[in-house]
Design a protein around this motif. Sequence first.
Motif, short mmCIF file in Angstrom:
data_model
loop_
_atom_site.label_atom_id
_atom_site.label_comp_id
_atom_site.label_asym_id
_atom_site.label_seq_id
_atom_site.Cartn_x
_atom_site.Cartn_y
_atom_site.Cartn_z
N PRO A 1 29.12 28.57 49.43
CA PRO A 1 29.88 27.72 48.50
C PRO A 1 31.02 28.48 47.82
CG PRO A 1 27.52 27.44 48.18
CD PRO A 1 27.68 28.62 49.07
N VAL A 2 30.83 29.78 47.56
CA VAL A 2 31.89 30.56 46.94
C VAL A 2 33.07 30.71 47.89
CG1 VAL A 2 32.47 32.76 45.84
CG2 VAL A 2 30.16 31.83 45.61
N ILE A 3 32.77 30.99 49.16
CA ILE A 3 33.84 31.11 50.15
C ILE A 3 34.58 29.78 50.27
CG2 ILE A 3 34.33 31.54 52.58
CD1 ILE A 3 31.88 33.39 52.61
N GLY A 4 33.84 28.68 50.23
CA GLY A 4 34.48 27.37 50.27
C GLY A 4 35.40 27.15 49.08
N ALA A 5 34.97 27.57 47.90
CA ALA A 5 35.79 27.41 46.70
C ALA A 5 37.07 28.24 46.80
CB ALA A 5 35.00 27.82 45.46
N ILE A 6 36.96 29.44 47.36
CA ILE A 6 38.13 30.28 47.54
C ILE A 6 39.13 29.63 48.49
CG2 ILE A 6 38.93 32.50 48.47
CD1 ILE A 6 36.27 33.70 47.48
N LYS A 7 38.65 29.10 49.59
CA LYS A 7 39.54 28.46 50.57
C LYS A 7 40.21 27.22 49.99
CE LYS A 7 37.10 30.11 54.69
NZ LYS A 7 36.29 29.74 55.89
N ARG A 8 39.47 26.46 49.18
CA ARG A 8 40.06 25.24 48.60
C ARG A 8 41.10 25.58 47.53
NH1 ARG A 8 34.66 23.70 48.89
NH2 ARG A 8 34.35 24.22 46.69
N PHE A 9 40.80 26.58 46.71
CA PHE A 9 41.69 26.90 45.58
C PHE A 9 42.93 27.68 46.04
CE2 PHE A 9 42.74 29.53 41.76
CZ PHE A 9 43.15 28.48 40.96
N ARG A 10 42.81 28.43 47.13
CA ARG A 10 43.90 29.25 47.67
C ARG A 10 44.50 30.17 46.60
NH1 ARG A 10 47.79 26.31 48.27
NH2 ARG A 10 46.97 24.36 47.45
N PRO A 11 43.70 31.06 46.03
CA PRO A 11 44.20 31.92 44.96
C PRO A 11 45.18 32.97 45.48
CG PRO A 11 42.01 32.63 45.62
CD PRO A 11 42.29 31.35 46.36
N THR A 12 46.10 33.35 44.62
CA THR A 12 46.95 34.51 44.90
C THR A 12 46.37 35.77 44.28
OG1 THR A 12 48.30 34.12 42.93
CG2 THR A 12 49.01 33.06 44.98
N ALA A 13 45.44 35.61 43.34
CA ALA A 13 44.80 36.75 42.68
C ALA A 13 43.37 36.37 42.33
CB ALA A 13 45.56 37.17 41.43
N ILE A 14 42.46 37.34 42.48
CA ILE A 14 41.04 37.12 42.19
C ILE A 14 40.55 38.26 41.31
CG2 ILE A 14 38.72 36.84 43.14
CD1 ILE A 14 39.99 35.87 45.74
N VAL A 15 39.87 37.91 40.22
CA VAL A 15 39.30 38.89 39.30
C VAL A 15 37.78 38.75 39.33
CG1 VAL A 15 39.19 39.70 36.91
CG2 VAL A 15 41.34 38.80 37.82
N CYS A 16 37.08 39.84 39.62
CA CYS A 16 35.61 39.84 39.69
C CYS A 16 35.05 40.59 38.49
CB CYS A 16 35.13 40.49 40.98
SG CYS A 16 35.74 39.72 42.48
N THR A 17 34.22 39.92 37.69
CA THR A 17 33.60 40.57 36.54
C THR A 17 32.12 40.84 36.78
OG1 THR A 17 33.14 38.46 35.43
CG2 THR A 17 35.26 39.51 34.96
N HIS A 18 31.70 40.82 38.04
CA HIS A 18 30.35 41.21 38.43
C HIS A 18 30.44 41.81 39.83
CE1 HIS A 18 26.09 40.90 39.63
NE2 HIS A 18 25.83 40.90 38.34
N PHE A 19 29.53 42.72 40.14
CA PHE A 19 29.62 43.41 41.44
C PHE A 19 29.27 42.50 42.61
CE2 PHE A 19 25.40 44.48 39.72
CZ PHE A 19 24.57 44.06 40.75
N LEU B 1 38.36 42.34 54.43
CA LEU B 1 38.27 43.05 55.71
C LEU B 1 38.24 42.09 56.90
CD1 LEU B 1 35.71 45.79 54.64
CD2 LEU B 1 38.11 46.14 55.21
N ARG B 2 37.78 40.87 56.67
CA ARG B 2 37.76 39.88 57.74
C ARG B 2 39.05 39.06 57.81
NH1 ARG B 2 32.69 36.82 55.77
NH2 ARG B 2 33.58 35.19 57.10
N GLY B 3 39.95 39.27 56.86
CA GLY B 3 41.20 38.52 56.85
C GLY B 3 41.06 37.10 56.35
N VAL B 4 39.95 36.79 55.67
CA VAL B 4 39.74 35.43 55.14
C VAL B 4 40.68 35.15 53.97
CG1 VAL B 4 38.06 33.89 54.04
CG2 VAL B 4 37.35 35.39 55.92
N THR B 5 40.97 36.18 53.18
CA THR B 5 41.88 36.03 52.04
C THR B 5 42.78 37.25 51.97
OG1 THR B 5 42.06 35.69 49.64
CG2 THR B 5 40.26 37.08 50.42
N ASP B 6 43.99 37.06 51.46
CA ASP B 6 44.87 38.20 51.18
C ASP B 6 45.24 38.23 49.70
OD1 ASP B 6 46.58 36.07 50.99
OD2 ASP B 6 48.03 36.79 52.45
#
Length: 492
Positions: A107-125, A136-141
């Motif tokens: 579901p997280v990968i789905g949310a990323i693809k739908r939102f199409r972010p230009t920047a992502i901030v992770c506050t948990h590992f 590394l898989r080229g799913v997002t840049d």
Amino acid sequence: MRKTSARAPDTAGRERVLILSAGVGAGHNSAAAAVQQACAARPDIAEVQVLDVLQVSSVLYRALLAKGYFVLVEGLPWLVEWGYDASDPPFRRRGPIDPWTRANAVPVIGAIKRFRPTAIVCTHFLPAQLLASLLLRGVTDARTAVVTTDYDFQGLWLPGAFHALFVAREEGKVELMALGLPPDRVAATGIPIAEQPDVASTRDPNELPMLLISAGATGGDYAVSVVRQTMHMRSPFTATIVCGRNEALRQRIERLVAPAGDRYRVLGFTAEMPQLLRGADLFVGKPGGLSASECMAAGLPMVLVNPIPGQEVRNGDYLMEQGAAVRCNTAATIGWKIDEVLREPGRLQRMQAAARRIGRPDAAADVLTGLLDGPARPLVVTRAAQKTILAASEQRTVATDLTGPSALVRLIDSAAGSTVALLQAEELGDLQKRYATPDGGLVLRRGQAPVSLRWEARRLLRALLRDDGEVPVRVEELSAPLAFFPGDRLPG
């Protein structure tokens, strides 16, 4: 919970920021909210979305990670400490994300693809490790930042690919540079906290010292012992007790302090913590990364009680080292310890000055600036380089001490000047056969070549090559002492 805030209908040329957290405790989500708040001050950000990755995972996965952790904290704290230490060396856990985590990440990968972010901030590992896999898989840049939420750096937070890594203090950056991480990808910004009230202080020096006693967001029962011991103090004071969402705890403490008249004020969950921090003279509670950062930004020293083994103990060590806190290792001495701080002339004032000195109220804004103004290409740490970094960590050495095939080398983007890869020296062979230039550099590109690439090299190219299709790089060996240790080595 997923929250989206659109700033304008025209998003052309402006940033779309996705903030990924995980609700293990309140701190990670609080840091995410602070970054979201900082986004509102930037006109170059068109839309922001915050996603707690556990809220879209399965109930069992969420319960095991979120609730299971605190069950261990309460019942088996020694196991929590062991687990923290065991997972501390960077890249000890290598390889692909385990199947259960991967399934819950769908579901997280789905949310990323739908939102199409230009920047992502992770506050948990957890999302940080997921994003490394997607880069590394080229799913997002999208530009990806990892933002730590405790004062000590812990190895789980170091992924195999990212654009920027933000740590809480300078020592964390020094540690990562000693392991070979490039200084242009690591910054010591502090921990993101909510915007603070625009006042220097609301304390009245003519009033009695005010204690702010916190039971945490969920209301820890240890607060009862804390309050009981303050009732034996010799020094005059007033106290505000915040019980969080634990209504039973609030009622229990109200009954306990009823004989003391108006000396104590008891609150449940409150949105006024920034104002309470500014109005208090001494904070009594747990040294969570966010709580401690909020106190330091407010110039509020701490009396530390009941720290969680691992990260909170290390947070406390840093605060005490800086002179901004004292720690109580047993409930029986809490009142005496606070008395000692209040009765010694000038001690409270010195602790307040120390807190103000290490406070970082602008951390959230600095994270956004560092990410959005930073390199467009990620830093990739190959699997072989990860093994070198782990070995260096376990041997307590620095990267410049390593020689031979397992030594680290960096690939530097010739145009941007940023480090784009960290790999073992022996891994250069494949790349040099295919991409070498007459001047000794490399031009990584898509296309045909007689030499087939290994899987790790293919992952590297997939992460680094964008629409331009090629990137000229130069090789930099880590053969000279690092800049922050002029001529010196770390002790073994």
